[in-house]
Design an enzyme around this catalytic site. Structure first.
Site, PDB file in Angstrom:
ATOM      1  N   LYS A 141      -0.030   6.698  -1.035  1.00  0.00           N
ATOM      2  CA  LYS A 141      -1.240   5.873  -1.140  1.00  0.00           C
ATOM      3  C   LYS A 141      -2.275   6.435  -0.185  1.00  0.00           C
ATOM      4  O   LYS A 141      -2.045   6.514   1.015  1.00  0.00           O
ATOM      5  CB  LYS A 141      -0.930   4.414  -0.786  1.00  0.00           C
ATOM      6  CG  LYS A 141      -2.188   3.537  -0.640  1.00  0.00           C
ATOM      7  CD  LYS A 141      -1.869   2.071  -0.347  1.00  0.00           C
ATOM      8  CE  LYS A 141      -3.127   1.266  -0.063  1.00  0.00           C
ATOM      9  NZ  LYS A 141      -2.861  -0.164   0.251  1.00  0.00           N
ATOM     10  N   ASP A 149      -9.982   0.678   3.292  1.00  0.00           N
ATOM     11  CA  ASP A 149      -9.716  -0.484   2.454  1.00  0.00           C
ATOM     12  C   ASP A 149     -10.518  -1.680   2.967  1.00  0.00           C
ATOM     13  O   ASP A 149     -10.107  -2.369   3.901  1.00  0.00           O
ATOM     14  CB  ASP A 149      -8.215  -0.812   2.454  1.00  0.00           C
ATOM     15  CG  ASP A 149      -7.898  -1.991   1.536  1.00  0.00           C
ATOM     16  OD1 ASP A 149      -8.784  -2.399   0.750  1.00  0.00           O
ATOM     17  OD2 ASP A 149      -6.753  -2.493   1.599  1.00  0.00           O
ATOM     18  N   LYS A 159     -12.106  -8.256   2.545  1.00  0.00           N
ATOM     19  CA  LYS A 159     -11.288  -8.720   3.673  1.00  0.00           C
ATOM     20  C   LYS A 159     -12.202  -9.388   4.699  1.00  0.00           C
ATOM     21  O   LYS A 159     -13.311  -8.927   4.929  1.00  0.00           O
ATOM     22  CB  LYS A 159     -10.595  -7.534   4.353  1.00  0.00           C
ATOM     23  CG  LYS A 159      -9.432  -6.943   3.600  1.00  0.00           C
ATOM     24  CD  LYS A 159      -8.825  -5.783   4.393  1.00  0.00           C
ATOM     25  CE  LYS A 159      -7.765  -5.050   3.590  1.00  0.00           C
ATOM     26  NZ  LYS A 159      -6.576  -5.832   3.299  1.00  0.00           N
ATOM     27  N   ASP A 180      -5.247   3.179   5.883  1.00  0.00           N
ATOM     28  CA  ASP A 180      -4.668   2.873   4.568  1.00  0.00           C
ATOM     29  C   ASP A 180      -4.369   4.121   3.737  1.00  0.00           C
ATOM     30  O   ASP A 180      -3.948   4.024   2.587  1.00  0.00           O
ATOM     31  CB  ASP A 180      -5.607   1.925   3.812  1.00  0.00           C
ATOM     32  CG  ASP A 180      -4.845   0.919   2.959  1.00  0.00           C
ATOM     33  OD1 ASP A 180      -3.639   0.722   3.207  1.00  0.00           O
ATOM     34  OD2 ASP A 180      -5.455   0.348   2.044  1.00  0.00           O
ATOM     35  N   ASP A 216      -8.263  -6.471  -3.581  1.00  0.00           N
ATOM     36  CA  ASP A 216      -7.622  -6.025  -2.336  1.00  0.00           C
ATOM     37  C   ASP A 216      -6.175  -5.572  -2.578  1.00  0.00           C
ATOM     38  O   ASP A 216      -5.556  -5.003  -1.692  1.00  0.00           O
ATOM     39  CB  ASP A 216      -7.684  -7.139  -1.284  1.00  0.00           C
ATOM     40  CG  ASP A 216      -7.463  -6.626   0.124  1.00  0.00           C
ATOM     41  OD1 ASP A 216      -7.507  -5.389   0.310  1.00  0.00           O
ATOM     42  OD2 ASP A 216      -7.259  -7.457   1.033  1.00  0.00           O
ATOM     43  N   GLU A 271      -5.205  -3.054  -4.151  1.00  0.00           N
ATOM     44  CA  GLU A 271      -5.659  -1.807  -4.766  1.00  0.00           C
ATOM     45  C   GLU A 271      -4.634  -0.692  -4.675  1.00  0.00           C
ATOM     46  O   GLU A 271      -4.625   0.220  -5.507  1.00  0.00           O
ATOM     47  CB  GLU A 271      -6.984  -1.360  -4.118  1.00  0.00           C
ATOM     48  CG  GLU A 271      -6.841  -0.551  -2.822  1.00  0.00           C
ATOM     49  CD  GLU A 271      -6.212  -1.317  -1.670  1.00  0.00           C
ATOM     50  OE1 GLU A 271      -6.180  -2.568  -1.716  1.00  0.00           O
ATOM     51  OE2 GLU A 271      -5.725  -0.680  -0.709  1.00  0.00           O
ATOM     52  N   ARG A 286      -1.449  -0.568  -5.200  1.00  0.00           N
ATOM     53  CA  ARG A 286      -0.528  -0.473  -6.346  1.00  0.00           C
ATOM     54  C   ARG A 286      -1.230   0.119  -7.565  1.00  0.00           C
ATOM     55  O   ARG A 286      -0.573   0.703  -8.426  1.00  0.00           O
ATOM     56  CB  ARG A 286       0.069  -1.865  -6.643  1.00  0.00           C
ATOM     57  CG  ARG A 286      -0.940  -2.914  -7.013  1.00  0.00           C
ATOM     58  CD  ARG A 286      -0.385  -4.338  -6.871  1.00  0.00           C
ATOM     59  NE  ARG A 286      -0.315  -4.749  -5.456  1.00  0.00           N
ATOM     60  CZ  ARG A 286       0.187  -5.900  -5.030  1.00  0.00           C
ATOM     61  NH1 ARG A 286       0.686  -6.765  -5.888  1.00  0.00           N
ATOM     62  NH2 ARG A 286       0.204  -6.195  -3.736  1.00  0.00           N
TER      63      ARG A 286
HETATM   64  N1  BES Z   1      -3.856  -2.087   2.786  1.00  0.00           N
HETATM   65  C1  BES Z   1      -3.488  -3.442   2.593  1.00  0.00           C
HETATM   66  C2  BES Z   1      -2.153  -3.797   3.269  1.00  0.00           C
HETATM   67  C3  BES Z   1      -2.109  -3.695   4.763  1.00  0.00           C
HETATM   68  C4  BES Z   1      -2.310  -4.815   5.539  1.00  0.00           C
HETATM   69  C5  BES Z   1      -1.817  -2.499   5.388  1.00  0.00           C
HETATM   70  C6  BES Z   1      -2.254  -4.727   6.904  1.00  0.00           C
HETATM   71  C7  BES Z   1      -1.752  -2.407   6.771  1.00  0.00           C
HETATM   72  C8  BES Z   1      -1.965  -3.525   7.525  1.00  0.00           C
HETATM   73  C9  BES Z   1      -3.348  -3.731   1.106  1.00  0.00           C
HETATM   74  O1  BES Z   1      -4.212  -3.012   0.278  1.00  0.00           O
HETATM   75  C10 BES Z   1      -3.674  -5.174   0.880  1.00  0.00           C
HETATM   76  O2  BES Z   1      -4.787  -5.541   1.126  1.00  0.00           O
HETATM   77  N2  BES Z   1      -2.690  -5.940   0.427  1.00  0.00           N
HETATM   78  C11 BES Z   1      -2.856  -7.320   0.164  1.00  0.00           C
HETATM   79  C12 BES Z   1      -2.258  -7.628  -1.186  1.00  0.00           C
HETATM   80  C13 BES Z   1      -2.581  -8.996  -1.701  1.00  0.00           C
HETATM   81  C14 BES Z   1      -4.049  -9.118  -2.011  1.00  0.00           C
HETATM   82  C15 BES Z   1      -1.744  -9.247  -2.940  1.00  0.00           C
HETATM   83  C16 BES Z   1      -2.166  -8.100   1.268  1.00  0.00           C
HETATM   84  O3  BES Z   1      -1.111  -7.669   1.721  1.00  0.00           O
HETATM   85  O4  BES Z   1      -2.703  -9.098   1.693  1.00  0.00           O
HETATM   86 ZN    ZN Z   2      -4.795  -1.195   0.976  1.00  0.00          ZN
HETATM   87 MN    MN Z   3      -6.112  -3.899   0.074  1.00  0.00          MN
END
Ligand code: BES
Ligand code: ZN
Ligand code: MN
Length: 510
Positions: free
Chosen positions: A272, A277, A284, A295, A354, A356, A358
């Site tokens: 990834k 992000d 966010k 990210d 968010d 993204e 996947r």
């Molecule tokens: N890049 C983030 C996950 C992340 C969070 C990485 C904190 C490192 C530290 C990912 O893209 C994300 O935002 N995931 C969301 C998914 C949700 C919207 C289903 C999450 O984990 O909140």
């Molecule tokens: Zn992310």
């Molecule tokens: Mn994200």
């Protein structure tokens, strides 16, 4: 980077700025008292056998992470002795734990920032220990100062340790030499991954990352192919394009192919690579986006592992796929409610922009699947949920094959990377049912890391063994440095991937 040599020089006559020795926590017979570890005999002798007592007087306990500095005894060329804590003394006849040595070497190397040359006289019992000390030194000495003017301001930190001589090894022994060479290649590439992670997102966009990958591939004889927006559009990579749609910097898919004429296995690695992000339209909140330059840690790890495999000349084919995009909100960004047609042909309803990671991984996993590799491993800072589950030092391993998940976990344990197996519970799949498309990019909140894993599984080609590493916790260290891990980008998963490639080369992929 710190220069490394294996040395057989006698400690007293060594021209260095410091001698590093190990000190362990006393065992049952003398609880609380520190014990001098093997390797420090010459130092202890010069202190008339009183080194343990001297260290105790200075408050040393031998605990892990502890650093005690003392003036070198009379007759030594080096002025300083640095005693680094190794933790519990091993049982009689057992050697020191390899990763404890790696961590201690890292702690000492960091404590010696600003120093030109140090000699490491740690308890090295075999070639693997020598490799671990070498790795610990090179990883622990790492600093990221590309954006600081050290000359102008002392607050900006000291230069990393310049040179390290490793004692206790056998410089002419093939196994020792190979272990140190392996450690050097892996640590150099891992540190380069850290540099990429730490580079601010205004300087590292998908195009810049792809250019760096292209240059490195050329240098190491790796075949490289970069798909830009035009090529991605032509190919139908709706996931990568959808995530990159809001950014002024277009997305890229980079394919790195390392091949060996002696290869019997083909390992595909997918990373990834979200260079920033923001969350996109599902923005966010402040407090959750300051470290989101990290990210792309999965792509950085894959990149480093492929280059390391090439440098080590492993007898395995390794293909790295870097799914690079910047997730930004704008008038051209993907909206919550949009449906994307993915590279696999499946449609995805984007309920949360968010989620993204996947989406870009889905396209890269499907692309990787087309070559029918023996196994695919993807690496991603995918979910905050995995961080809640396993904390900030352990990554989660999910897989569509129990034996392969175990093999990945074993590889992680062998290199000292904390990891833990996680399930893919079937009942969580229906939470991603979409009224409009084949699947939604979000499901139940509970078990969010596993939901993400289940989403990815749908984009792995039929019959292909696959594992998914969610490194959201350990990818970026927001706390203080520890062991050989610095603040900021850690380079987690690089060493697990290299170990897996080595296992594949040995025909031991599970
Ligand atoms: N890049 C983030 C996950 C992340 C969070 C990485 C904190 C490192 C530290 C990912 O893209 C994300 O935002 N995931 C969301 C998914 C949700 C919207 C289903 C999450 O984990 O909140
Ligand atoms: Zn992310
Ligand atoms: Mn994200």
């Amino acid at each position: 980077m710190t220069a490394l040599t294996l040395s057989t020089a006698a400690v007293p006559g060594l021209r260095a700025d410091a001698i590093v020795i190990g000190v362990a926590k006393g065992s049952a017979s003398k609880p609380g008292a520190p014990v001098v570890a093997p390797g420090a005999e010459a130092v202890d002798e010069a202190y008339d056998g009183r080194l343990a007592g001297v260290l105790e007087t200075l408050g040393a306990s031998g605990g892990e992470g502890e650093v005690t500095k003392l003036p070198a005894p009379a007759g030594f060329k080096a002025p300083l002795v640095v005693a680094v804590g190794l933790g519990a003394q091993p049982e009689k006849d057992a050697g020191y734990d390899t990763d404890a040595l790696r961590r201690a070497a890292g702690v000492a190397a960091r404590a010696l920032a600003g120093t030109k040359k140090a000699a490491f006289a740690l308890p090295v019992a075999d070639a693997a220990d020598a490799g671990a000390v070498a790795e610990g030194v090179l990883l622990g000495a790492y600093t990221f100062d590309a954006y600081k003017d050290r000359g102008k301001d002392a607050k900006n930190g000291k230069a990393p340790l310049g040179e390290a001589a490793l004692l206790g090894g056998k410089p002419r022994d093939k196994a020792f030499k190979a272990a140190v060479e392996r450690a050097t290649a892996v640590a150099e590439e891992l540190n380069r991954a850290r540099d990429l992670i730490n580079t601010p997102p205004n300087d590292l966009n998908p195009e810049a990352f792809a250019a760096i990958a292209q240059a490195a591939a050329k240098e190491h004889g790796i075949k490289v192919q970069v798909l830009d927006e035009k090529a991605l559009t032509k190919g139908g990579y709706g996931g990568i394009l959808g995530v990159g749609a809001g950014s002024a910097s277009g997305p890229r898919l980079v394919k790195l192919s390392y091949t060996s004429s002696k290869a019997k296995k083909h390992l595909a690695l997918v990373g990834k690579g979200i260079t920033y992000d923001s969350g996109g339209i599902s923005l966010k909140p402040a407090g959750h986006n300051e470290t989101m330059k990290c990210d792309m840690s999965g792509a950085a790890a894959v990149f480093a592992a492929v280059v390391a495999a090439a440098r080590l000349g492993l007898d395995v084919n390794v293909t790295g796929w870097l799914a690079l995009a910047e997730n930004m909100p704008s008038g051209s960004a993907t909206r919550p409610g949009d449906v994307l047609r993915m590279y696999s042909g499946k449609t995805v309803e984007v309920l949360n922009t968010d989620a993204e990671g996947r989406l870009v991984l889905a396209d890269a996993l499907w692309a990787a699947s087309q070559e029918k590799p023996d196994a695919i491993v993807d690496v991603a800072t995918l979910t905050g949920a995995m961080m809640l589950a396993l904390g900030s030092r352990t990554f989660g391993i999910m897989a569509n094959d129990d034996a392969f998940r175990t093999a990945v976990h074993e590889a992680a344990e062998e290199v000292g990377e904390p990891a833990w197996p996680m399930p893919l519970p079937e009942h969580l799949r229906k939470g991603m049912d979409s009224a409009t498309a084949d699947i939604a990019n979000m499901g139940e909140r509970m078990g969010g890391g596993l939901v993400a894993g289940l989403f990815l599984r749908e984009f792995v080609g039929e019959g292909i063994t696959w594992a998914h590493l969610d490194i959201a916790g350990p990818a970026f260290n927001e706390g203080g440095p520890f062991g050989y891990t610095p603040k900021g980008g850690t380079g987690t998963a690089v060493r697990t991937l290299v170990r897996l490639a080595e296992r594949a080369a040995a025909g031991d992929l599970a």
